[in-house]
Scaffold this motif. Structure first.
Motif, PDB file in Angstrom:
ATOM      1  N   VAL A  58       2.376   2.183  -0.968  1.00  0.00           N
ATOM      2  CA  VAL A  58       1.375   2.382   0.083  1.00  0.00           C
ATOM      3  C   VAL A  58       1.136   1.123   0.897  1.00  0.00           C
ATOM      4  O   VAL A  58       1.014   1.168   2.122  1.00  0.00           O
ATOM      5  CB  VAL A  58       0.051   2.897  -0.532  1.00  0.00           C
ATOM      6  CG1 VAL A  58      -1.073   2.836   0.486  1.00  0.00           C
ATOM      7  CG2 VAL A  58       0.224   4.318  -1.031  1.00  0.00           C
ATOM      8  N   GLU A  59       1.075  -0.030   0.233  1.00  0.00           N
ATOM      9  CA  GLU A  59       0.764  -1.263   0.960  1.00  0.00           C
ATOM     10  C   GLU A  59       1.853  -1.650   1.954  1.00  0.00           C
ATOM     11  O   GLU A  59       1.624  -2.481   2.836  1.00  0.00           O
ATOM     12  CB  GLU A  59       0.541  -2.412  -0.025  1.00  0.00           C
ATOM     13  CG  GLU A  59       1.738  -2.712  -0.903  1.00  0.00           C
ATOM     14  CD  GLU A  59       1.440  -3.813  -1.913  1.00  0.00           C
ATOM     15  OE1 GLU A  59       2.422  -4.377  -2.440  1.00  0.00           O
ATOM     16  OE2 GLU A  59       0.256  -4.105  -2.164  1.00  0.00           O
ATOM     17  N   VAL A  79      -0.178   6.150   5.384  1.00  0.00           N
ATOM     18  CA  VAL A  79      -1.334   5.773   4.555  1.00  0.00           C
ATOM     19  C   VAL A  79      -2.442   6.808   4.697  1.00  0.00           C
ATOM     20  O   VAL A  79      -3.065   7.227   3.713  1.00  0.00           O
ATOM     21  CB  VAL A  79      -1.848   4.368   4.950  1.00  0.00           C
ATOM     22  CG1 VAL A  79      -3.196   4.092   4.312  1.00  0.00           C
ATOM     23  CG2 VAL A  79      -0.842   3.309   4.538  1.00  0.00           C
ATOM     24  N   TYR A 121      -1.594   9.897   2.776  1.00  0.00           N
ATOM     25  CA  TYR A 121      -1.764   9.658   1.332  1.00  0.00           C
ATOM     26  C   TYR A 121      -3.233   9.778   0.937  1.00  0.00           C
ATOM     27  O   TYR A 121      -3.580  10.450  -0.053  1.00  0.00           O
ATOM     28  CB  TYR A 121      -1.210   8.276   0.987  1.00  0.00           C
ATOM     29  CG  TYR A 121      -1.614   7.756  -0.377  1.00  0.00           C
ATOM     30  CD1 TYR A 121      -1.010   8.241  -1.530  1.00  0.00           C
ATOM     31  CD2 TYR A 121      -2.593   6.778  -0.505  1.00  0.00           C
ATOM     32  CE1 TYR A 121      -1.379   7.763  -2.780  1.00  0.00           C
ATOM     33  CE2 TYR A 121      -2.961   6.283  -1.738  1.00  0.00           C
ATOM     34  CZ  TYR A 121      -2.359   6.785  -2.876  1.00  0.00           C
ATOM     35  OH  TYR A 121      -2.723   6.309  -4.110  1.00  0.00           O
ATOM     36  N   LEU A 181      -6.869  -1.109   0.216  1.00  0.00           N
ATOM     37  CA  LEU A 181      -7.136  -0.340   1.431  1.00  0.00           C
ATOM     38  C   LEU A 181      -8.629  -0.349   1.785  1.00  0.00           C
ATOM     39  O   LEU A 181      -8.991  -0.134   2.944  1.00  0.00           O
ATOM     40  CB  LEU A 181      -6.646   1.104   1.260  1.00  0.00           C
ATOM     41  CG  LEU A 181      -5.132   1.309   1.146  1.00  0.00           C
ATOM     42  CD1 LEU A 181      -4.805   2.764   0.897  1.00  0.00           C
ATOM     43  CD2 LEU A 181      -4.434   0.805   2.407  1.00  0.00           C
ATOM     44  N   SER A 211      -9.292  -2.804   4.468  1.00  0.00           N
ATOM     45  CA  SER A 211      -8.406  -2.689   5.632  1.00  0.00           C
ATOM     46  C   SER A 211      -9.175  -2.980   6.921  1.00  0.00           C
ATOM     47  O   SER A 211     -10.337  -2.578   7.079  1.00  0.00           O
ATOM     48  CB  SER A 211      -7.817  -1.287   5.693  1.00  0.00           C
ATOM     49  OG  SER A 211      -7.123  -1.092   6.917  1.00  0.00           O
ATOM     50  N   VAL A 233      -8.951   3.797   8.176  1.00  0.00           N
ATOM     51  CA  VAL A 233      -8.405   3.674   6.828  1.00  0.00           C
ATOM     52  C   VAL A 233      -9.516   3.530   5.807  1.00  0.00           C
ATOM     53  O   VAL A 233      -9.570   4.256   4.803  1.00  0.00           O
ATOM     54  CB  VAL A 233      -7.422   2.489   6.739  1.00  0.00           C
ATOM     55  CG1 VAL A 233      -7.014   2.244   5.289  1.00  0.00           C
ATOM     56  CG2 VAL A 233      -6.186   2.764   7.589  1.00  0.00           C
TER      57      VAL A 233
END
Length: 564
Positions: A53-54, A61, A64, A97, A100, A105
């Motif tokens: 994911v990163e 993202v 997800y 996240l 972020s 996000v």
């Protein structure tokens, strides 16, 4: 499909494939209860993306995070505890996240947390809550190192934050907890969470800490705002408080197996009774208001609004509450907060007390004289709106109480000044506007050595006004003369530091200073002033006095002739 995607990703990086896989899962989630094994495949899709994911782009993202949220909302009660540990654990991409820079996000991560805290499966809810508690404890200890531990769990062992991350996460986690805190009359909120929301926010996160108020006011405000919101949703726990109904045996909820899957009576915390919550609220409000010299104005105003709302909500229970010390202490603290040096706080206190007396008969208060003193004190405030607010508040009080308080106030003032006329010790609270601080300043003016801090032009302007009633230019000439006469290097005592604050609010103190300083200046300069040599200065003052004397005698003779 999942296996094929996994094999492809081992050899070729393709975000579009992951995004498509997430979209397929979102479509199939509603059919999961009717298709065996489908839920395990969803978990496999999440596992497939955990370490990627990163490195993914914004769209992937978001897909997800949307998948996680939809799974928790629609099939959350049938998920395993291991799944909760996976998405909130130390290796979860959700942790990075949350910080972020993209608003969409971190808002999507909030959706994941809110979905987890909405679960009806008690073990899963408690597991998610444990991770939030662990995060809170780590971040809180960074900001308030002396704070005691409140989370026994070690689920985030080895995790650490710097000061900036801790501040942001504390604010973030307050938003996370709003999901359960603002749910009205939720059995889960009151019984399944340990520690309960009220104890967590009011006690463990130390909102009354002076260190937190001084260095991280935004965090303190977030904690108190969430606590206020939570308590107002539950009517401040007045009806269940032992202060109202007396101590009773704690309520134990019946079996909740028919309502909540995976739970049992033993899985609820035994210390979740709400009977002490009102006491906790009153104690917290009092403690925060007592820290008013280091607490931000917006936080004090929030507490004053909360206190007024609490009193209004407990209208039918006021006779009992007035007998409780912790309640009367809160009211007394609100009154003392009215001497604050910020106009916004002073106005908020007036509004709060007006709301209180709208439901609380003033005659039932034991310490009504202090309210009268506060109102009389602000009658000389520089701000017309504040004078008007306290005049309206005074009009709500019984005339007999006002008259008695005024007599006692004048007598005590004379006795105190006589008893302390040779006492030059400092007992001024910097930034406080209370009467004791004002009287200490007045004694300080009289007893201090002559400093001659008046500039020559200020002395000349003042003497022209005093001797010849020559009105200086400008609407705020008094404040201007006071400001140009202050010298930082001469502020050696608390009285010297408090004088600019108090004089800018109270006109009586400002006029006393304007009248006293020219006399001090004459003494310090041995009558060598802008009026001339000592003899010239003395003659000018004497001449002005004789003129006023002749005017007075002329008026007296005219009045005598009229009577005859």
């Amino acid at each position: 499909m999942v296996t094929g995607a996994g094999n492809i990703l081992k050899h070729h990086w393709e975000e579009a494939l992951l995004d498509a896989l997430n979209q397929v899962c979102l479509v199939l989630i509603p059919y999961s209860p009717n298709m065996s094994g489908l839920q395990e495949h969803f978990c496999d899709v999440v596992d497939l993306q955990q370490k990627l994911v990163e490195h993914l782009g914004f769209a992937t993202v978001m897909s997800y995070l949307t998948l996680l949220t939809r799974m928790l909302k629609q099939i959350g009660s049938s998920l395993s505890v291991e799944f909760i540990q996976k998405i909130f654990g130390t290796s979860s991409p959700l942790r990075s996240l949350r910080l972020s820079p993209h608003r969409q996000v971190w808002q999507a991560t909030l959706g994941v947390y809110h979905a987890a805290l909405s679960l009806k499966n008690v073990p899963l809810l408690q597991e998610a809550y444990n991770y939030i508690l662990a995060d809170l404890q780590i971040a809180h200890r960074v900001l308030v190192p002396e704070a005691a531990s409140f989370a026994a769990t070690t689920v985030l062992e080895g995790v650490s934050y710097n000061e900036r991350e801790a501040t942001v996460l504390m604010m973030y986690l307050m938003t996370v907890l709003a999901e359960v805190a603002n749910t009205r009359n939720s059995i889960i909120t009151m019984w399944a969470l340990n520690p309960p929301i009220v104890d967590l926010l009011a006690t463990h996160l130390t909102p009354s800490s002076s260190h937190l108020a001084l260095h991280y006011p935004e965090v303190q405000h977030a904690i108190l705002f969430l606590l206020y919101s939570h308590c107002s949703k539950h009517s401040h726990y007045i009806s269940s408080s032992t202060l109202i109904v007396g101590a009773t045996s704690p309520f134990v909820p019946p079996s909740v197996s028919t309502t909540f899957s995976g739970g049992s009576p033993g899985s609820f915390s035994s210390g979740s009774s709400t009977s002490e919550n009102l006491t906790t609220i009153l104690t917290t409000l009092t403690a925060v208001l007592r820290q008013r010299q280091v607490t931000g104005a917006n936080i004090i105003q929030l507490c004053l609004e909360w206190a007024a709302d609490l009193v209004s909500s407990s209208e039918t229970s006021l006779p009992q509450l007035l007998k409780i010390k912790v309640f009367t202490q809160m009211i007394d603290t609100i009154v003392q907060t009215g001497y604050h040096h910020l106009n916004s706080v002073t106005s908020a206190v007036a509004a709060s007390l007006t709301s209180v007396f709208a439901v609380l008969p003033p005659t039932q208060m034991d310490n009504l004289e202090e309210v009268v003193r506060l109102c009389l004190h602000h009658m000389s405030h520089n701000e017309p709106k504040i004078r008007s607010a306290y005049l309206d508040l005074l009009a709500r009080l019984p005339l007999s109480s006002v008259s008695h308080a005024m007599c006692c106030f004048n007598t005590n003032e004379e006795n105190e000044f006589s008893a302390n006329k040779t006492d030059s010790s400092s007992n001024v609270e910097i930034g406080s506007l209370d009467s004791s601080s004002v009287k200490s300043l007045e004694r300080h003016f009289v007893l201090r050595s002559t400093a001659g801090q008046l500039p020559s032009n200020a002395f000349h302007t003042l003497m022209a006004f005093i001797l010849h009633v020559s009105q200086p230019k400008g609407e705020y000439w008094q404040e201007d003369l006071f400001a140009v006469s202050q010298r930082v290097e001469r502020m050696a005592k608390a009285e010297d530091l408090s004088l600019p604050v108090l004089a800018s609010h109270l006109r009586t103190l400002l006029w006393k200073w304007l009248a006293w300083e020219p006399a001090q200046h004459c003494i310090a300069s041995k009558l060598r002033t802008t009026l001339g040599k000592p003899q010239d200065t003395f003659t000018s003052i004497e001449g002005a006095i004789k003129v006023e004397q002749r005017k007075s005698e002329s008026v007296a003779r005219q009045q005598t002739k009229v009577k005859e």
